[in-house]
Design an enzyme around this catalytic site. Structure first.
Site, PDB file in Angstrom:
ATOM      1  CG  HIS A  89      71.777   7.463 -52.988  1.00 45.40           C
ATOM      2  ND1 HIS A  89      72.700   7.181 -53.963  1.00 45.40           N
ATOM      3  CD2 HIS A  89      70.733   8.039 -53.610  1.00 45.40           C
ATOM      4  CE1 HIS A  89      72.243   7.595 -55.120  1.00 45.40           C
ATOM      5  NE2 HIS A  89      71.040   8.119 -54.957  1.00 45.40           N
TER       6      HIS A  89
HETATM    7  C1  UD1 Z   1      67.542  12.046 -54.506  1.00 41.89           C
HETATM    8  C2  UD1 Z   1      67.069  11.606 -55.890  1.00 41.89           C
HETATM    9  C3  UD1 Z   1      68.023  10.561 -56.441  1.00 41.89           C
HETATM   10  C4  UD1 Z   1      69.448  11.037 -56.387  1.00 41.89           C
HETATM   11  C5  UD1 Z   1      69.772  11.429 -54.958  1.00 41.89           C
HETATM   12  C6  UD1 Z   1      71.170  11.909 -54.754  1.00 41.89           C
HETATM   13  C7  UD1 Z   1      64.622  11.630 -56.251  1.00 41.89           C
HETATM   14  C8  UD1 Z   1      63.456  10.758 -56.443  1.00 41.89           C
HETATM   15  N1  UD1 Z   1      65.754  10.994 -55.852  1.00 41.89           N
HETATM   16  O1  UD1 Z   1      67.428  10.932 -53.656  1.00 41.89           O
HETATM   17  O2  UD1 Z   1      67.683  10.288 -57.780  1.00 41.89           O
HETATM   18  O3  UD1 Z   1      70.316  10.019 -56.831  1.00 41.89           O
HETATM   19  O4  UD1 Z   1      68.862  12.480 -54.593  1.00 41.89           O
HETATM   20  O5  UD1 Z   1      71.381  12.122 -53.387  1.00 41.89           O
HETATM   21  O6  UD1 Z   1      64.559  12.814 -56.465  1.00 41.89           O
HETATM   22  N2  UD1 Z   1      68.293  14.320 -46.566  1.00 41.89           N
HETATM   23  C9  UD1 Z   1      69.000  15.069 -45.669  1.00 41.89           C
HETATM   24  N3  UD1 Z   1      69.589  16.208 -46.141  1.00 41.89           N
HETATM   25  C10 UD1 Z   1      69.524  16.602 -47.424  1.00 41.89           C
HETATM   26  C11 UD1 Z   1      68.778  15.810 -48.326  1.00 41.89           C
HETATM   27  C12 UD1 Z   1      68.183  14.674 -47.894  1.00 41.89           C
HETATM   28  O7  UD1 Z   1      69.085  14.753 -44.497  1.00 41.89           O
HETATM   29  O8  UD1 Z   1      70.103  17.647 -47.792  1.00 41.89           O
HETATM   30  C13 UD1 Z   1      67.660  13.067 -46.090  1.00 41.89           C
HETATM   31  C14 UD1 Z   1      66.232  13.261 -45.648  1.00 41.89           C
HETATM   32  O9  UD1 Z   1      65.996  12.431 -44.586  1.00 41.89           O
HETATM   33  C15 UD1 Z   1      65.447  12.787 -46.840  1.00 41.89           C
HETATM   34  C16 UD1 Z   1      66.331  11.692 -47.395  1.00 41.89           C
HETATM   35  O10 UD1 Z   1      67.659  12.132 -47.147  1.00 41.89           O
HETATM   36  O11 UD1 Z   1      64.177  12.349 -46.496  1.00 41.89           O
HETATM   37  C17 UD1 Z   1      66.150  11.436 -48.848  1.00 41.89           C
HETATM   38  O12 UD1 Z   1      66.257  12.649 -49.599  1.00 41.89           O
HETATM   39  P1  UD1 Z   1      65.453  12.822 -50.980  1.00 41.89           P
HETATM   40  O13 UD1 Z   1      65.768  14.114 -51.595  1.00 41.89           O
HETATM   41  O14 UD1 Z   1      64.028  12.488 -50.745  1.00 41.89           O
HETATM   42  O15 UD1 Z   1      65.997  11.656 -51.865  1.00 41.89           O
HETATM   43  P2  UD1 Z   1      67.462  11.075 -52.084  1.00 41.89           P
HETATM   44  O16 UD1 Z   1      67.494   9.716 -51.518  1.00 41.89           O
HETATM   45  O17 UD1 Z   1      68.554  12.025 -51.680  1.00 41.89           O
END
Ligand code: UD1
Length: 431
Positions: free
Chosen positions: A246
């Site tokens: 991820h």
């Molecule tokens: C975040 C953490 C990372 C952790 C990971 C676990 C930061 C900088 N990164 O990254 O350290 O390892 O979580 O998953 O805080 N999205 C959904 N549904 C959700 C959450 C996210 O669809 O419930 C999608 C959205 O499009 C979002 C993308 O995933 O933009 C990324 O989510 P985000 O929370 O920004 O970062 P992660 O890549 O999940």
């Protein structure tokens, strides 16, 4: 006489890897309050016997059922007292939104201490607000406790590295999981009295829930349990590998993502690969047209399991809850991942792990555990997988990863708040 006041703590969670780190701390606080309530000889007027009021704050950084609620259910975490509901956004937008919303809550509730865990945007955002807040004219603010302090990848292109460094430098209590954390913090000039080696609360959760996870039916659901004609047992587990990816640095660049998938090919010819896919990764693989590498079934077909050769494709499944994933990890022949926490969990389980990154902030998992760093090149990944599948090394469990970390943290917190009270600082709950 019943004490009229209490210690007030805020525990912040936001994203998936926070939940299993915070759950044991919440449970330790509940245990402390229960013991306090049951102590027959306690002087309840004495301030050192204060009840702890723990408010759980969920920033809403992760919000899908599979990325958040399922973990509350699996880990028996109570419903959040405060939900900031920030959702997704750019790093700046997400961090800023958390900060704005958290500031209001902090000023309203005025906790004595804030617990933040890990290295996600929610961790830094809330710590930063607490470090600059002022409850009144005397400049009082909550103590900031950072759980999982001191880890360093020395790669500032990782957003988590920035979050870790900044959070550590504004925290008052730094709870460290592995020996390198102590060294890193010392070298960055953090005063020794702030640093506490306590072990790993993520491993507290793993040890607490290991038996329950064994009762998960995920292996049946994914058709990874097959009948054994020799023993007559219907419960033999197929040999399979588990993949998670991820990190933006791996899945946002088509070349890197492709390298990793091609590096996996060797594995695919010998066993099924199960890939619970993060929402970010799912978007990317559609965008890059990588569907040819995957099947969208829930699990491998029966003939795949019987045959010594798998069908050459990765089996995509939805993101899994904590118990299902723990069960899947515990029975895997090898885990290939770019996650930080999974490097630690596989080390504790003695399961071979291949980390598809150039560095790790958790070197203890390589030094004493079952982890190898493969980089993100095709050949390196192939070599590492081959090495891990042939390896008989089960590694050992790092010091302090014994299921008692949350209690150690709570003991330090109680001691530090008592010191603060004795030095004449009025605790927020006493206002
Ligand atoms: C975040 C953490 C990372 C952790 C990971 C676990 C930061 C900088 N990164 O990254 O350290 O390892 O979580 O998953 O805080 N999205 C959904 N549904 C959700 C959450 C996210 O669809 O419930 C999608 C959205 O499009 C979002 C993308 O995933 O933009 C990324 O989510 P985000 O929370 O920004 O970062 P992660 O890549 O999940």
């Amino acid at each position: 006489m019943e004490s009229t006041h209490s210690i007030k703590i805020f525990t912040v969670v936001g994203a998936r890897p926070n939940f299993m780190k915070a759950a044991p701390i919440i449970a330790a606080i509940q245990g402390y309050n229960e013991r306090l309530a049951l102590s027959p000889n306690l002087d309840r007027a004495n301030d050192s016997n204060l009840r702890i009021r723990n408010l759980l704050v969920h920033t809403g950084q992760h919000y899908d059922q599979a990325m958040s609620e399922q973990f509350f259910a699996d880990l028996s975490i109570p419903k959040p007292d405060v939900h900031l509901g920030v959702g997704s956004g750019s790093h700046a937008a997400q961090t800023a939104e958390i900060m704005k919303r958290f500031e209001d809550v902090l000023l309203r509730e005025r906790p004595d201490l804030l617990v933040v865990v890990g290295d996600v945007n929610s961790t830094l955002a809330c710590a930063l607000v607490a470090a600059k807040i002022s409850y009144g004219a005397n400049g009082a603010r909550p103590l900031i406790a950072h759980v999982e302090a001191g880890l360093r990848s020395f790669d500032r292109a990782m957003p988590e590295e920035i979050n870790r460094i900044l959070t550590d430098h504004i925290a008052d209590l730094l709870f460290v999981t592995e020996e390198t954390g102590l060294k890193n913090l010392r070298e960055e000039g953090i005063p020794a009295e702030k640093i506490h080696f306590v072990g790993n609360t993520m491993i507290d959760s793993l040890l607490n829930f290991r038996a329950k996870a064994e009762r998960s039916d995920i292996l049946n659901r994914l058709r990874l349990r097959k009948p054994n004609p020799e023993s007559g047992s219907t419960h033999d587990t197929a040999r399979y590998a588990l993949l998670t990816l991820h990190r933006p640095s791996n899945v946002d660049q088509p070349e890197t993502f492709l390298n990793i998938l091609e590096g996996m090919q060797e594995l695919l010819s010998s066993c099924p690969v199960i890939f619970p896919v993060h929402p970010r990764t799912r978007k990317r693989l559609t965008e890059f047209g990588f569907q040819r590498f995957f099947t969208n079934e829930d699990g491998p077909r029966e003939e795949t399991l019987r045959s010594p050769r798998a069908n050459g494709r990765v089996h995509l499944v939805e993101p899994l809850g904590y118990l299902d994933f723990l069960c899947l990890m515990a029975h895997a022949a090898v885990v290939v991942t770019d996650s930080g926490g999974i490097q630690e969990e596989t080390t504790c389980l003695g399961v071979p792990c291949v980390t598809v990154r150039e560095n790790t902030e958790r070197p203890i998992t390589v030094k004493v555990g079952t982890n190898v760093l493969a980089g993100t090149g095709k050949e390196g990944i192939r070599r590492a997988i081959r090495q891990q599948l042939a390896s008989m090394v089960s590694g050992s469990v790092p010091e302090g990863w014994d299921g008692k970390s949350a209690q150690r943290i709570l003991d330090v917190i109680c001691r530090e708040l008592e010191k603060k009270r004795c030095s004449g600082t009025v605790l927020a709950g006493q206002n």
